[in-house]
Design a protein around this motif. Structure first.
Motif, PDB file in Angstrom:
ATOM      1  N   LEU A  67       0.799  -1.220   0.000  1.00 28.63           N
ATOM      2  CA  LEU A  67       0.000   0.000   0.000  1.00 28.63           C
ATOM      3  C   LEU A  67       0.834   1.274   0.000  1.00 28.63           C
ATOM      4  CD1 LEU A  67      -2.701  -1.116   2.591  1.00 28.63           C
ATOM      5  CD2 LEU A  67      -2.852  -1.171   0.092  1.00 28.63           C
ATOM      6  N   LYS A  68       2.094   1.147   0.347  1.00 26.01           N
ATOM      7  CA  LYS A  68       2.966   2.326   0.416  1.00 26.01           C
ATOM      8  C   LYS A  68       4.282   2.006  -0.272  1.00 26.01           C
ATOM      9  CE  LYS A  68       1.178   4.102   4.762  1.00 26.01           C
ATOM     10  NZ  LYS A  68       1.524   4.536   6.117  1.00 26.01           N
ATOM     11  N   ASP A  69       5.054   3.048  -0.511  1.00 27.28           N
ATOM     12  CA  ASP A  69       6.381   2.914  -1.098  1.00 27.28           C
ATOM     13  C   ASP A  69       7.256   2.047  -0.187  1.00 27.28           C
ATOM     14  OD1 ASP A  69       8.774   3.244  -2.419  1.00 27.28           O
ATOM     15  OD2 ASP A  69       9.004   5.360  -1.903  1.00 27.28           O
ATOM     16  N   VAL A  70       7.920   1.050  -0.747  1.00 24.66           N
ATOM     17  CA  VAL A  70       8.768   0.157   0.041  1.00 24.66           C
ATOM     18  C   VAL A  70      10.222   0.615   0.082  1.00 24.66           C
ATOM     19  CG1 VAL A  70       7.282  -1.854  -0.258  1.00 24.66           C
ATOM     20  CG2 VAL A  70       9.118  -1.413  -1.905  1.00 24.66           C
ATOM     21  N   ASP A  71      10.546   1.711  -0.595  1.00 25.76           N
ATOM     22  CA  ASP A  71      11.932   2.179  -0.641  1.00 25.76           C
ATOM     23  C   ASP A  71      12.546   2.430   0.742  1.00 25.76           C
ATOM     24  OD1 ASP A  71      14.254   2.952  -2.232  1.00 25.76           O
ATOM     25  OD2 ASP A  71      13.875   4.946  -1.377  1.00 25.76           O
ATOM     26  N   PRO A  72      11.802   2.935   1.734  1.00 27.92           N
ATOM     27  CA  PRO A  72      12.438   3.106   3.048  1.00 27.92           C
ATOM     28  C   PRO A  72      13.013   1.807   3.620  1.00 27.92           C
ATOM     29  CG  PRO A  72      10.388   4.317   2.981  1.00 27.92           C
ATOM     30  CD  PRO A  72      10.447   3.488   1.713  1.00 27.92           C
ATOM     31  N   TRP A  73      12.463   0.660   3.226  1.00 25.61           N
ATOM     32  CA  TRP A  73      12.973  -0.628   3.714  1.00 25.61           C
ATOM     33  C   TRP A  73      13.967  -1.234   2.729  1.00 25.61           C
ATOM     34  CZ3 TRP A  73       7.898   0.875   4.219  1.00 25.61           C
ATOM     35  CH2 TRP A  73       7.494   1.128   5.521  1.00 25.61           C
ATOM     36  N   THR A  74      13.665  -1.168   1.439  1.00 30.39           N
ATOM     37  CA  THR A  74      14.582  -1.777   0.464  1.00 30.39           C
ATOM     38  C   THR A  74      15.927  -1.069   0.467  1.00 30.39           C
ATOM     39  OG1 THR A  74      13.648  -0.449  -1.333  1.00 30.39           O
ATOM     40  CG2 THR A  74      12.741  -2.656  -1.021  1.00 30.39           C
ATOM     41  N   SER A  75      15.934   0.215   0.781  1.00 27.51           N
ATOM     42  CA  SER A  75      17.198   0.952   0.804  1.00 27.51           C
ATOM     43  C   SER A  75      18.077   0.542   1.987  1.00 27.51           C
ATOM     44  CB  SER A  75      16.935   2.461   0.833  1.00 27.51           C
ATOM     45  OG  SER A  75      16.247   2.822   2.009  1.00 27.51           O
ATOM     46  N   LYS A  76      17.499  -0.131   2.981  1.00 29.32           N
ATOM     47  CA  LYS A  76      18.272  -0.584   4.144  1.00 29.32           C
ATOM     48  C   LYS A  76      18.898  -1.965   3.928  1.00 29.32           C
ATOM     49  CE  LYS A  76      15.521   2.025   7.420  1.00 29.32           C
ATOM     50  NZ  LYS A  76      14.575   1.975   8.531  1.00 29.32           N
ATOM     51  N   ALA A  77      18.425  -2.676   2.919  1.00 26.00           N
ATOM     52  CA  ALA A  77      18.966  -4.016   2.651  1.00 26.00           C
ATOM     53  C   ALA A  77      20.246  -3.891   1.838  1.00 26.00           C
ATOM     54  CB  ALA A  77      17.943  -4.849   1.886  1.00 26.00           C
ATOM     55  N   SER A  78      21.166  -4.793   2.074  1.00 18.54           N
ATOM     56  CA  SER A  78      22.419  -4.830   1.320  1.00 18.54           C
ATOM     57  C   SER A  78      22.947  -6.257   1.354  1.00 18.54           C
ATOM     58  CB  SER A  78      23.438  -3.864   1.922  1.00 18.54           C
ATOM     59  OG  SER A  78      23.710  -4.213   3.266  1.00 18.54           O
ATOM     60  N   LYS A  79      23.995  -6.512   0.610  1.00 19.09           N
ATOM     61  CA  LYS A  79      24.572  -7.851   0.602  1.00 19.09           C
ATOM     62  C   LYS A  79      24.982  -8.229   2.023  1.00 19.09           C
ATOM     63  CE  LYS A  79      27.765 -10.706  -1.973  1.00 19.09           C
ATOM     64  NZ  LYS A  79      28.730 -10.751  -3.060  1.00 19.09           N
ATOM     65  N   GLY A  80      24.494  -9.369   2.483  1.00 18.21           N
ATOM     66  CA  GLY A  80      24.791  -9.817   3.839  1.00 18.21           C
ATOM     67  C   GLY A  80      23.869  -9.253   4.904  1.00 18.21           C
ATOM     68  N   HIS A  81      22.942  -8.371   4.518  1.00 21.05           N
ATOM     69  CA  HIS A  81      22.028  -7.755   5.488  1.00 21.05           C
ATOM     70  C   HIS A  81      20.621  -7.710   4.888  1.00 21.05           C
ATOM     71  CE1 HIS A  81      20.772  -5.260   8.839  1.00 21.05           C
ATOM     72  NE2 HIS A  81      20.128  -4.532   7.957  1.00 21.05           N
ATOM     73  N   ALA A  82      19.825  -8.712   5.205  1.00 20.57           N
ATOM     74  CA  ALA A  82      18.450  -8.791   4.727  1.00 20.57           C
ATOM     75  C   ALA A  82      17.496  -8.309   5.807  1.00 20.57           C
ATOM     76  CB  ALA A  82      18.119 -10.228   4.349  1.00 20.57           C
ATOM     77  N   LEU A  83      16.278  -8.051   5.413  1.00 17.86           N
ATOM     78  CA  LEU A  83      15.238  -7.665   6.358  1.00 17.86           C
ATOM     79  C   LEU A  83      14.047  -8.586   6.174  1.00 17.86           C
ATOM     80  CD1 LEU A  83      16.488  -4.729   5.154  1.00 17.86           C
ATOM     81  CD2 LEU A  83      15.087  -3.964   7.028  1.00 17.86           C
ATOM     82  N   GLY A  84      13.286  -8.806   7.238  1.00 18.66           N
ATOM     83  CA  GLY A  84      12.080  -9.617   7.175  1.00 18.66           C
ATOM     84  C   GLY A  84      11.198  -9.290   8.359  1.00 18.66           C
ATOM     85  N   GLU A  85       9.949  -9.615   8.243  1.00 20.47           N
ATOM     86  CA  GLU A  85       8.986  -9.400   9.319  1.00 20.47           C
ATOM     87  C   GLU A  85       9.069 -10.576  10.289  1.00 20.47           C
ATOM     88  OE1 GLU A  85       6.375  -7.497  11.571  1.00 20.47           O
ATOM     89  OE2 GLU A  85       7.108  -6.670   9.697  1.00 20.47           O
ATOM     90  N   ALA A  86       8.975 -10.298  11.577  1.00 21.21           N
ATOM     91  CA  ALA A  86       8.984 -11.381  12.565  1.00 21.21           C
ATOM     92  C   ALA A  86       7.809 -12.312  12.298  1.00 21.21           C
ATOM     93  CB  ALA A  86       8.907 -10.821  13.972  1.00 21.21           C
ATOM     94  N   ALA A  87       8.086 -13.591  12.179  1.00 17.72           N
ATOM     95  CA  ALA A  87       7.050 -14.584  11.897  1.00 17.72           C
ATOM     96  C   ALA A  87       6.280 -14.920  13.175  1.00 17.72           C
ATOM     97  CB  ALA A  87       7.686 -15.840  11.313  1.00 17.72           C
ATOM     98  N   TYR A  88       5.124 -15.540  13.003  1.00 15.36           N
ATOM     99  CA  TYR A  88       4.306 -15.913  14.160  1.00 15.36           C
ATOM    100  C   TYR A  88       5.038 -16.882  15.081  1.00 15.36           C
ATOM    101  CZ  TYR A  88       3.305 -20.321  11.785  1.00 15.36           C
ATOM    102  OH  TYR A  88       3.418 -21.536  11.170  1.00 15.36           O
ATOM    103  N   TYR A  89       6.025 -17.604  14.576  1.00  8.92           N
ATOM    104  CA  TYR A  89       6.774 -18.565  15.383  1.00  8.92           C
ATOM    105  C   TYR A  89       8.091 -17.976  15.892  1.00  8.92           C
ATOM    106  CZ  TYR A  89       8.412 -19.179  10.608  1.00  8.92           C
ATOM    107  OH  TYR A  89       8.854 -18.943   9.332  1.00  8.92           O
ATOM    108  N   TYR A  90       8.257 -16.657  15.775  1.00  5.44           N
ATOM    109  CA  TYR A  90       9.468 -15.997  16.263  1.00  5.44           C
ATOM    110  C   TYR A  90       9.653 -16.304  17.747  1.00  5.44           C
ATOM    111  CZ  TYR A  90      12.848 -12.375  17.365  1.00  5.44           C
ATOM    112  OH  TYR A  90      13.969 -11.719  17.782  1.00  5.44           O
ATOM    113  N   GLY A  91      10.846 -16.691  18.128  1.00  6.63           N
ATOM    114  CA  GLY A  91      11.147 -17.010  19.523  1.00  6.63           C
ATOM    115  C   GLY A  91      10.806 -18.438  19.918  1.00  6.63           C
TER     116      GLY A  91
END
Length: 125
Positions: A67-91
């Motif tokens: 629904l919104k521009d994803v650039d604020p998050w995609t710009s934080k990713a780099s080789k060796g540094h991925a991003l993801g949402e905490a899954a329901y089974y986190y922890g």
């Protein structure tokens, strides 16, 4: 690019003009364990002539809406540094235990218990 695991094109292929679809056959374990479809089709896509030229890849599921521009998050990713949402089974200690029982390589690594969206460098997939 939309990734599709199926023998035949689906009805959406003709209704979304301009959206490329990479199609690959299902993994032979897919009937027993359907979550294997996502990593399998991503692997096949990366090895194909249609592999992505973009460095950063955003992986979402068919039931996700952007629904919104994803650039604020995609710009934080780099080789060796991925991003993801905490899954329901986190922890979950159960997920870590199952990983150690079933894994074949890097079994001492802690799992990244994340769900979609994943934002990852192409070389890290």
């Amino acid at each position: 690019t939309r990734l599709l695991t199926a023998r035949e094109r689906d009805d959406l292929s003709d209704h979304i003009p301009g959206l490329a679809t990479f199609q690959a056959p299902r993994h032979f374990y897919a009937r027993r364990y359907s979550p294997i479809n996502k990593p399998d089709v991503i692997d096949k896509w990366l090895r194909s002539a249609d592999s992505p030229r973009e460095e950063i890849i955003l992986v979402i599921d068919p039931d996700n809406w952007i629904l919104k521009d994803v650039d604020p998050w995609t710009s934080k990713a780099s080789k060796g540094h991925a991003l993801g949402e905490a899954a329901y089974y986190y922890g979950s200690k159960t997920a870590q235990r199952l990983w150690r029982e079933l894994c074949l390589n890097n079994c001492d690594q802690e799992m990244d218990l994340v769900g979609v969206p994943y934002i990852v460098h192409r070389d890290d997939l």
